[in-house]
Design a protein around this motif. Structure first.
Motif, PDB file in Angstrom:
ATOM      1  N   GLU A   3      -5.056  -9.098   5.519  1.00  0.00           N
ATOM      2  CA  GLU A   3      -4.818  -9.145   6.961  1.00  0.00           C
ATOM      3  C   GLU A   3      -4.720  -7.744   7.560  1.00  0.00           C
ATOM      4  OE1 GLU A   3      -4.094 -10.823  10.725  1.00  0.00           O
ATOM      5  OE2 GLU A   3      -4.640 -11.877   8.872  1.00  0.00           O
ATOM      6  N   ILE A   4      -4.058  -6.826   6.863  1.00  0.00           N
ATOM      7  CA  ILE A   4      -3.775  -5.512   7.445  1.00  0.00           C
ATOM      8  C   ILE A   4      -4.866  -4.469   7.185  1.00  0.00           C
ATOM      9  CG2 ILE A   4      -2.416  -4.784   5.420  1.00  0.00           C
ATOM     10  CD1 ILE A   4      -1.636  -3.793   9.053  1.00  0.00           C
ATOM     11  N   LEU A   5      -5.491  -4.493   6.011  1.00  0.00           N
ATOM     12  CA  LEU A   5      -6.404  -3.405   5.636  1.00  0.00           C
ATOM     13  C   LEU A   5      -7.611  -3.237   6.572  1.00  0.00           C
ATOM     14  CD1 LEU A   5      -6.320  -3.657   1.735  1.00  0.00           C
ATOM     15  CD2 LEU A   5      -5.341  -1.860   3.176  1.00  0.00           C
ATOM     16  N   PRO A   6      -8.237  -4.315   7.034  1.00  0.00           N
ATOM     17  CA  PRO A   6      -9.376  -4.115   7.948  1.00  0.00           C
ATOM     18  C   PRO A   6      -9.003  -3.409   9.246  1.00  0.00           C
ATOM     19  CG  PRO A   6      -9.390  -6.347   7.056  1.00  0.00           C
ATOM     20  CD  PRO A   6      -8.067  -5.737   6.687  1.00  0.00           C
ATOM     21  N   LYS A   7      -7.708  -3.348   9.554  1.00  0.00           N
ATOM     22  CA  LYS A   7      -7.258  -2.732  10.799  1.00  0.00           C
ATOM     23  C   LYS A   7      -6.825  -1.275  10.597  1.00  0.00           C
ATOM     24  CE  LYS A   7      -5.648  -7.307  12.149  1.00  0.00           C
ATOM     25  NZ  LYS A   7      -4.482  -8.179  12.355  1.00  0.00           N
ATOM     26  N   LEU A   8      -7.012  -0.763   9.372  1.00  0.00           N
ATOM     27  CA  LEU A   8      -6.582   0.607   9.067  1.00  0.00           C
ATOM     28  C   LEU A   8      -7.783   1.446   8.624  1.00  0.00           C
ATOM     29  CD1 LEU A   8      -3.342  -0.266   7.048  1.00  0.00           C
ATOM     30  CD2 LEU A   8      -3.483   0.393   9.472  1.00  0.00           C
ATOM     31  N   LYS A   9      -8.743   1.572   9.491  1.00  0.00           N
ATOM     32  CA  LYS A   9     -10.014   2.226   9.140  1.00  0.00           C
ATOM     33  C   LYS A   9      -9.908   3.745   9.018  1.00  0.00           C
ATOM     34  CE  LYS A   9     -12.601  -1.533   9.197  1.00  0.00           C
ATOM     35  NZ  LYS A   9     -13.225  -2.039   7.954  1.00  0.00           N
ATOM     36  N   ASN A  10      -8.954   4.348   9.674  1.00  0.00           N
ATOM     37  CA  ASN A  10      -8.915   5.807   9.754  1.00  0.00           C
ATOM     38  C   ASN A  10      -7.944   6.455   8.763  1.00  0.00           C
ATOM     39  OD1 ASN A  10     -10.771   5.790  11.920  1.00  0.00           O
ATOM     40  ND2 ASN A  10      -9.099   5.337  13.346  1.00  0.00           N
ATOM     41  N   TYR A  11      -7.571   5.721   7.734  1.00  0.00           N
ATOM     42  CA  TYR A  11      -6.625   6.242   6.756  1.00  0.00           C
ATOM     43  C   TYR A  11      -7.218   6.182   5.353  1.00  0.00           C
ATOM     44  CZ  TYR A  11      -3.233   5.328  10.502  1.00  0.00           C
ATOM     45  OH  TYR A  11      -2.558   5.297  11.700  1.00  0.00           O
ATOM     46  N   LYS A  12      -6.858   7.157   4.524  1.00  0.00           N
ATOM     47  CA  LYS A  12      -7.212   7.100   3.108  1.00  0.00           C
ATOM     48  C   LYS A  12      -6.116   6.313   2.402  1.00  0.00           C
ATOM     49  CE  LYS A  12      -8.376   9.816  -0.987  1.00  0.00           C
ATOM     50  NZ  LYS A  12      -8.511  11.166  -1.592  1.00  0.00           N
ATOM     51  N   ILE A  13      -6.495   5.198   1.779  1.00  0.00           N
ATOM     52  CA  ILE A  13      -5.523   4.229   1.277  1.00  0.00           C
ATOM     53  C   ILE A  13      -5.684   4.013  -0.226  1.00  0.00           C
ATOM     54  CG2 ILE A  13      -4.756   1.812   1.420  1.00  0.00           C
ATOM     55  CD1 ILE A  13      -5.659   1.858   4.360  1.00  0.00           C
ATOM     56  N   GLY A  14      -4.575   3.907  -0.921  1.00  0.00           N
ATOM     57  CA  GLY A  14      -4.552   3.554  -2.337  1.00  0.00           C
ATOM     58  C   GLY A  14      -3.664   2.344  -2.558  1.00  0.00           C
ATOM     59  N   LEU A  15      -3.931   1.597  -3.627  1.00  0.00           N
ATOM     60  CA  LEU A  15      -3.151   0.408  -3.980  1.00  0.00           C
ATOM     61  C   LEU A  15      -2.483   0.636  -5.325  1.00  0.00           C
ATOM     62  CD1 LEU A  15      -5.858  -2.280  -3.119  1.00  0.00           C
ATOM     63  CD2 LEU A  15      -4.071  -1.392  -1.611  1.00  0.00           C
ATOM     64  N   CYS A  16      -1.249   0.217  -5.452  1.00  0.00           N
ATOM     65  CA  CYS A  16      -0.499   0.397  -6.697  1.00  0.00           C
ATOM     66  C   CYS A  16       0.215  -0.896  -7.068  1.00  0.00           C
ATOM     67  CB  CYS A  16       0.553   1.497  -6.547  1.00  0.00           C
ATOM     68  SG  CYS A  16      -0.076   3.088  -6.002  1.00  0.00           S
ATOM     69  N   MET A  17       0.397  -1.089  -8.365  1.00  0.00           N
ATOM     70  CA  MET A  17       1.196  -2.202  -8.845  1.00  0.00           C
ATOM     71  C   MET A  17       2.148  -1.685  -9.913  1.00  0.00           C
ATOM     72  SD  MET A  17       0.056  -6.037  -9.974  1.00  0.00           S
ATOM     73  CE  MET A  17      -0.951  -5.499 -11.354  1.00  0.00           C
ATOM     74  N   VAL A  18       3.403  -2.079  -9.805  1.00  0.00           N
ATOM     75  CA  VAL A  18       4.409  -1.625 -10.760  1.00  0.00           C
ATOM     76  C   VAL A  18       5.344  -2.786 -11.087  1.00  0.00           C
ATOM     77  CG1 VAL A  18       5.785  -0.681  -8.851  1.00  0.00           C
ATOM     78  CG2 VAL A  18       6.270   0.021 -11.175  1.00  0.00           C
TER      79      VAL A  18
END
Length: 251
Positions: free
Chosen positions: A134-149
């Motif tokens: 839901e949120i990621l398509p609305k954040l086009k201008n940011y460099k984004i990483g995903l983490c799992m812990v």
């Protein structure tokens, strides 16, 4: 001959019963003599069992990893100093520390989304991916990483941010389960996170579950916190979300 007593004579309704349509709280339960009706006692025991199960639920790491890969963003896996679930519950401090700092690459991200089980792993298993979609398509201008812990607490995001050189973290975590919300998701956001960050520097979006805040509304609030944190270069108690001001929440 004894007069037959009808059910309606000994199962008494609470005069405030209409309030139950407004809340999932245990209110206006009625009574049978000096006790609760059997139905309500059994309902409490069932919900209590669901709550205990939630605390010991496991993160579906393989399934989540596959879904994260499909998002086509960098994915990182971390481990805290916790060795098992019992230790996690007894030693909150160990859930705030990485087992080892093994990342040699100084990546540099604007935003890290960090998924961790917390006290209700099924909240992550069921709601984290829909929220990211839901949120990621609305954040086009940011460099984004995903983490799992696994076995993480909120503050684990600070060490991970230092590892990957991130400006902003959104920690998605299973909240402490309640009797009416055993699978509640929370999101904690921090601007310029680093080890030692205290909680007043974080913003929280809580109670994301089927009877609480929707994925869509949570995404809207999260986007607001991201936008305002980067604009004002802060997060926490100095940053408030005024949901009554629609201009702030409509991007």
């Amino acid at each position: 001959m004894a007069k037959e007593i009808s059910k309606s004579n000994y199962l008494q309704k609470d005069p405030w019963e209409n309030l139950r349509s407004l809340s999932k709280a245990r209110i206006a339960l009625g009574n049978s003599g000096g006790s609760l009706p059997t139905k309500e006692v059994l309902s409490f025991q069932e919900d209590h069992a669901f709550t205990k199960d939630a605390i010991y639920s496991d993160l579906k790491e393989e399934e989540l990893s596959e879904k994260l890969k499909k998002i086509e963003l960098p994915v990182y896996h971390f481990q805290t100093k916790v060795t098992d679930r019992k230790e996690y519950l007894k030693r909150p401090d160990l859930g705030k520390k990485l087992a080892q700092n093994s990342n040699d690459e100084n990546e540099g991200f604007d935003i890290l989304f960090i998924l961790t089980d917390g006290l209700a792993a099924d909240a992550i298993n069921e709601r984290a991916i829909p929220l990211l979609k839901e949120i990621l398509p609305k954040l086009k201008n940011y460099k984004i990483g995903l983490c799992m812990v696994k076995y993480g607490r909120v503050a684990i995001g600070d060490e991970i941010a230092e590892e990957l050189n991130a400006k902003f973290t959104a920690v998605l975590i299973g909240e402490r389960p309640g009797l009416s919300s055993p699978k509640s998701l929370g999101i904690y956001t921090t601007y310029e996170p680093k080890p030692g960050t205290t909680d007043e520097r974080r913003n929280c979006i809580s109670n994301i579950h089927k009877n609480g805040l929707s994925i869509e509304k949570a995404s809207e609030l999260l986007r607001y916190f991201i936008k305002e944190s980067f604009r004002r270069k802060l997060s926490g108690v100095k940053l408030k979300a005024d949901s009554s001001n629609q201009d702030k929440l409509n991007f």
